[in-house]
Design an enzyme around this catalytic site. Sequence first.
Site, PDB file in Angstrom:
ATOM      1  N   GLN A  46      -4.812  -2.013   9.231  1.00  0.00           N
ATOM      2  CA  GLN A  46      -4.704  -3.181   9.091  1.00  0.00           C
ATOM      3  C   GLN A  46      -5.318  -4.012   9.699  1.00  0.00           C
ATOM      4  O   GLN A  46      -4.705  -3.813  11.042  1.00  0.00           O
ATOM      5  CB  GLN A  46      -3.432  -2.745   8.838  1.00  0.00           C
ATOM      6  CG  GLN A  46      -2.889  -4.318   8.071  1.00  0.00           C
ATOM      7  CD  GLN A  46      -3.299  -4.026   6.688  1.00  0.00           C
ATOM      8  OE1 GLN A  46      -3.649  -3.362   5.870  1.00  0.00           O
ATOM      9  NE2 GLN A  46      -4.313  -4.929   5.837  1.00  0.00           N
TER      10      GLN A  46
ATOM     11  N   ASP B 256     -11.077   2.700   3.280  1.00  0.00           N
ATOM     12  CA  ASP B 256     -11.048   1.355   2.781  1.00  0.00           C
ATOM     13  C   ASP B 256     -13.039   0.716   3.103  1.00  0.00           C
ATOM     14  O   ASP B 256     -13.295  -0.387   3.018  1.00  0.00           O
ATOM     15  CB  ASP B 256     -11.013  -0.164   4.082  1.00  0.00           C
ATOM     16  CG  ASP B 256      -9.563  -0.535   3.676  1.00  0.00           C
ATOM     17  OD1 ASP B 256      -9.036  -0.878   2.809  1.00  0.00           O
ATOM     18  OD2 ASP B 256      -9.155  -0.929   4.889  1.00  0.00           O
TER      19      ASP B 256
ATOM     20  N   LYS C 128       0.555  -1.413   0.413  1.00  0.00           N
ATOM     21  CA  LYS C 128       0.088   0.160  -0.366  1.00  0.00           C
ATOM     22  C   LYS C 128       0.987   0.669   0.200  1.00  0.00           C
ATOM     23  O   LYS C 128       0.774   2.199  -1.079  1.00  0.00           O
ATOM     24  CB  LYS C 128      -1.061  -0.168   1.172  1.00  0.00           C
ATOM     25  CG  LYS C 128      -1.833  -0.964   0.871  1.00  0.00           C
ATOM     26  CD  LYS C 128      -3.136  -1.519   2.161  1.00  0.00           C
ATOM     27  CE  LYS C 128      -3.883  -2.350   2.086  1.00  0.00           C
ATOM     28  NZ  LYS C 128      -4.108  -3.014   3.293  1.00  0.00           N
TER      29      LYS C 128
END
Length: 277
Positions: free
Chosen positions: A94, A117, A50
């Site tokens: 994460q 996200d 990322k």
Amino acid sequence: MQILDGKLVAAKTREQIRNNIEAKGLVDKIGLAVILVGEDPASKVYVRNKINACAEVGIKSTLVQLPENTTEEELSEAIDKLNKDDSVHGIILQLPIPKHLNEYRFVNEIADSKDVDGNGYIQKGKLWVGKPEFIPCTPSGVMRILDFYNIPLEGKNAVVVGRSNLVGKPLAQLLMNRNCTVTICHSRTKDLDKVCASADILCVAIGKAKFVTKNMLKKGAVVIDVGMDRDENGKLCGDVDFEDVKEECSFITPVPGGVGPMTVTMLIENTYNAYVK
Ligand code: NAP
């Protein structure tokens, strides 16, 4: 059979984002913060990918690394600080996080306007009512591949195998929003072979190496393999037995090089959109 080349679609999408960022003079003005709690080796690899993708397109990334024994208060504080930081436009936590921390609580502490996200309840709700904003990255990457190859969706029978909150459920929703007739399957589905064989578009996200074989396929089906598994020799493979089905389907995403490269790309796109919208 034609390969649905996710690597190609990802490269083109990133190039477009990079061009937009440069044209608008936004290099390093858009910020993505990645929170990593603990030492999970797979998570470290995903986080590195990322961060590299951000650098590739000109987004400024910040890694907030917290120890395994981080307390609820400490994680809350870290999220709150990023929520209030005007140089940060997207925040991701994460997953998975260590078991003593409640994933749902913390994903939902991320400000909705920075939830790139798309995992918080508000973003999920927007998707559910057909008004998506930040779509979860893997399912959104699948839709982008289907669109890139002009795969017709309206009126098609789509079967999604897997009902996780991260992949299966949002993917089913996106396909329904595009007027597919959607069936969602899971570990308790009866006659799974037959249900899969009714699919014009078969999407598989179950985490079982080479589970789907040609007897589960309608001739000419479009196959989307989300799985990232290891075969008996430790080699990366998908949930679909590629060699077995390749002559039966019309289109298929390979593993690697299919859905995988799109996930990070859609995160980058969501972060860009969080700034420009
Ligand atoms: P997950 O949370 O473990 O969910 C798996 C789903 O598959 C569950 O709904 C489960 O049913 C269903 N399932 C398991 N065994 C089944 C069976 N034998 N028949 C029918 N359904 C079955 O997994 P996930 O996070 O969605 O991930 C799925 C796969 O996609 C994994 O291989 C993962 O590594 C991969 N993935 C790839 C990307 C990417 O970027 N390419 C991103 C995310 C995930 P129940 O609900 O009944 O338990």
